[in-house]
Motif scaffolding. Structure first.
Motif, PDB file in Angstrom:
ATOM      1  N   GLY A  57       3.385   3.138  16.498  1.00 46.67           N
ATOM      2  CA  GLY A  57       4.418   2.822  15.545  1.00 46.67           C
ATOM      3  C   GLY A  57       4.528   3.892  14.470  1.00 46.67           C
ATOM      4  N   ILE A  58       5.540   3.719  13.670  1.00 44.34           N
ATOM      5  CA  ILE A  58       5.775   4.623  12.547  1.00 44.34           C
ATOM      6  C   ILE A  58       5.279   3.935  11.276  1.00 44.34           C
ATOM      7  N   PHE A  59       4.483   4.637  10.504  1.00 42.61           N
ATOM      8  CA  PHE A  59       3.949   4.088   9.271  1.00 42.61           C
ATOM      9  C   PHE A  59       4.704   4.687   8.094  1.00 42.61           C
ATOM     10  N   THR A  60       5.250   3.822   7.251  1.00 45.80           N
ATOM     11  CA  THR A  60       6.002   4.283   6.087  1.00 45.80           C
ATOM     12  C   THR A  60       5.050   4.901   5.068  1.00 45.80           C
ATOM     13  N   GLU A  61       5.618   5.611   4.105  1.00 44.64           N
ATOM     14  CA  GLU A  61       4.785   6.196   3.046  1.00 44.64           C
ATOM     15  C   GLU A  61       4.078   5.101   2.259  1.00 44.64           C
ATOM     16  N   LYS A  62       4.764   3.976   2.042  1.00 40.07           N
ATOM     17  CA  LYS A  62       4.138   2.855   1.315  1.00 40.07           C
ATOM     18  C   LYS A  62       2.931   2.319   2.089  1.00 40.07           C
ATOM     19  N   SER A  63       3.056   2.203   3.406  1.00 41.88           N
ATOM     20  CA  SER A  63       1.924   1.701   4.200  1.00 41.88           C
ATOM     21  C   SER A  63       0.786   2.727   4.213  1.00 41.88           C
ATOM     22  N   ARG A  64       1.123   4.003   4.215  1.00 41.68           N
ATOM     23  CA  ARG A  64       0.092   5.040   4.149  1.00 41.68           C
ATOM     24  C   ARG A  64      -0.647   4.986   2.807  1.00 41.68           C
ATOM     25  N   GLU A  65       0.099   4.765   1.728  1.00 39.63           N
ATOM     26  CA  GLU A  65      -0.532   4.613   0.409  1.00 39.63           C
ATOM     27  C   GLU A  65      -1.483   3.424   0.416  1.00 39.63           C
ATOM     28  N   MET A  66      -1.053   2.315   1.024  1.00 36.18           N
ATOM     29  CA  MET A  66      -1.895   1.126   1.087  1.00 36.18           C
ATOM     30  C   MET A  66      -3.180   1.418   1.859  1.00 36.18           C
ATOM     31  N   VAL A  67      -3.070   2.129   2.967  1.00 39.96           N
ATOM     32  CA  VAL A  67      -4.254   2.472   3.758  1.00 39.96           C
ATOM     33  C   VAL A  67      -5.216   3.308   2.923  1.00 39.96           C
ATOM     34  N   ARG A  68      -4.698   4.322   2.228  1.00 38.11           N
ATOM     35  CA  ARG A  68      -5.573   5.156   1.385  1.00 38.11           C
ATOM     36  C   ARG A  68      -6.200   4.340   0.263  1.00 38.11           C
ATOM     37  N   ASP A  69      -5.428   3.414  -0.329  1.00 37.55           N
ATOM     38  CA  ASP A  69      -5.973   2.538  -1.376  1.00 37.55           C
ATOM     39  C   ASP A  69      -7.102   1.675  -0.832  1.00 37.55           C
ATOM     40  N   LEU A  70      -6.893   1.086   0.341  1.00 39.84           N
ATOM     41  CA  LEU A  70      -7.928   0.226   0.924  1.00 39.84           C
ATOM     42  C   LEU A  70      -9.206   1.011   1.192  1.00 39.84           C
ATOM     43  N   VAL A  71      -9.074   2.220   1.739  1.00 40.25           N
ATOM     44  CA  VAL A  71     -10.253   3.039   2.010  1.00 40.25           C
ATOM     45  C   VAL A  71     -10.934   3.434   0.705  1.00 40.25           C
ATOM     46  N   SER A  72     -10.141   3.730  -0.336  1.00 38.47           N
ATOM     47  CA  SER A  72     -10.744   4.096  -1.625  1.00 38.47           C
ATOM     48  C   SER A  72     -11.464   2.910  -2.264  1.00 38.47           C
ATOM     49  N   MET A  73     -11.114   1.675  -1.830  1.00 44.22           N
ATOM     50  CA  MET A  73     -11.790   0.470  -2.319  1.00 44.22           C
ATOM     51  C   MET A  73     -12.940   0.067  -1.398  1.00 44.22           C
ATOM     52  N   SER A  74     -13.399   1.019  -0.581  1.00 40.60           N
ATOM     53  CA  SER A  74     -14.557   0.854   0.307  1.00 40.60           C
ATOM     54  C   SER A  74     -14.305  -0.036   1.514  1.00 40.60           C
ATOM     55  N   VAL A  75     -13.052  -0.219   1.911  1.00 38.65           N
ATOM     56  CA  VAL A  75     -12.775  -0.898   3.175  1.00 38.65           C
ATOM     57  C   VAL A  75     -13.011   0.129   4.277  1.00 38.65           C
ATOM     58  N   ALA A  76     -13.879  -0.187   5.202  1.00 41.47           N
ATOM     59  CA  ALA A  76     -14.182   0.731   6.300  1.00 41.47           C
ATOM     60  C   ALA A  76     -12.935   0.933   7.161  1.00 41.47           C
ATOM     61  N   PRO A  77     -12.711   2.159   7.636  1.00 36.90           N
ATOM     62  CA  PRO A  77     -11.535   2.403   8.477  1.00 36.90           C
ATOM     63  C   PRO A  77     -11.400   1.424   9.643  1.00 36.90           C
ATOM     64  N   ALA A  78     -12.510   1.011  10.217  1.00 37.22           N
ATOM     65  CA  ALA A  78     -12.469   0.066  11.340  1.00 37.22           C
ATOM     66  C   ALA A  78     -11.992  -1.320  10.907  1.00 37.22           C
ATOM     67  N   ASN A  79     -12.032  -1.617   9.599  1.00 39.84           N
ATOM     68  CA  ASN A  79     -11.637  -2.941   9.107  1.00 39.84           C
ATOM     69  C   ASN A  79     -10.263  -2.966   8.455  1.00 39.84           C
ATOM     70  N   VAL A  80      -9.621  -1.823   8.288  1.00 39.50           N
ATOM     71  CA  VAL A  80      -8.330  -1.768   7.589  1.00 39.50           C
ATOM     72  C   VAL A  80      -7.301  -2.655   8.276  1.00 39.50           C
ATOM     73  N   ASP A  81      -7.211  -2.599   9.603  1.00 34.91           N
ATOM     74  CA  ASP A  81      -6.223  -3.403  10.324  1.00 34.91           C
ATOM     75  C   ASP A  81      -6.427  -4.890  10.053  1.00 34.91           C
TER      76      ASP A  81
END
Length: 122
Positions: free
Chosen positions: A1-25
């Motif tokens: 799929g295509i990820f919007t800039e807003k969704s990309r920002e959310m992903v970076r925010d979640l990772v910066s809050m210590s959410v492991a990449p495997a758990n972001v979904d």
């Protein structure tokens, strides 16, 4: 799929809050369910890593642009030890009208010597 800039920002925010990449979904789907939103797409840990890397590259470009646009800039570094682990931080102060401090990097170092600090800048 295509990820919007807003969704990309959310992903970076979640990772910066210590959410492991495997758990972001799972976090995105749980938050969506809690808000009554049916999230259709899924994101892999590999894609999360790419999005985080893109953010780092964009950050590097922003700092480089600010330094290039400035008449002058100052770089500095400092270190500290926490629980017997050495940490080194690198900063830059730059800006055309209003100087802004940007943190370039925070890393652990084998020791606290000036030689090790200089190696970190290379």
């Amino acid at each position: 799929g295509i990820f919007t800039e807003k969704s990309r920002e959310m992903v970076r925010d979640l990772v910066s809050m210590s959410v492991a990449p495997a758990n972001v979904d799972r976090v995105v789907h749980a938050a969506g369910a809690g808000l009554g939103i049916d999230v259709q797409d899924h994101i892999s840990a590999q894609h999360v890593g790419r999005i985080v890397e893109e953010g780092g590259i964009a950050s590097d470009l922003q700092v480089t642009g600010e330094m290039h646009a400035s008449k002058a800039y100052t770089i500095s570094g400092d270190g500290t030890t926490v629980r017997h682990i050495n940490y080194e931080a690198k900063h830059v102060l730059a800006g055309s009208n209003v100087p802004t401090t940007r943190v370039l990097d925070i890393t652990s170092a084998p020791n606290h010597t000036s030689e090790e600090q200089m190696t970190g800048w290379k």
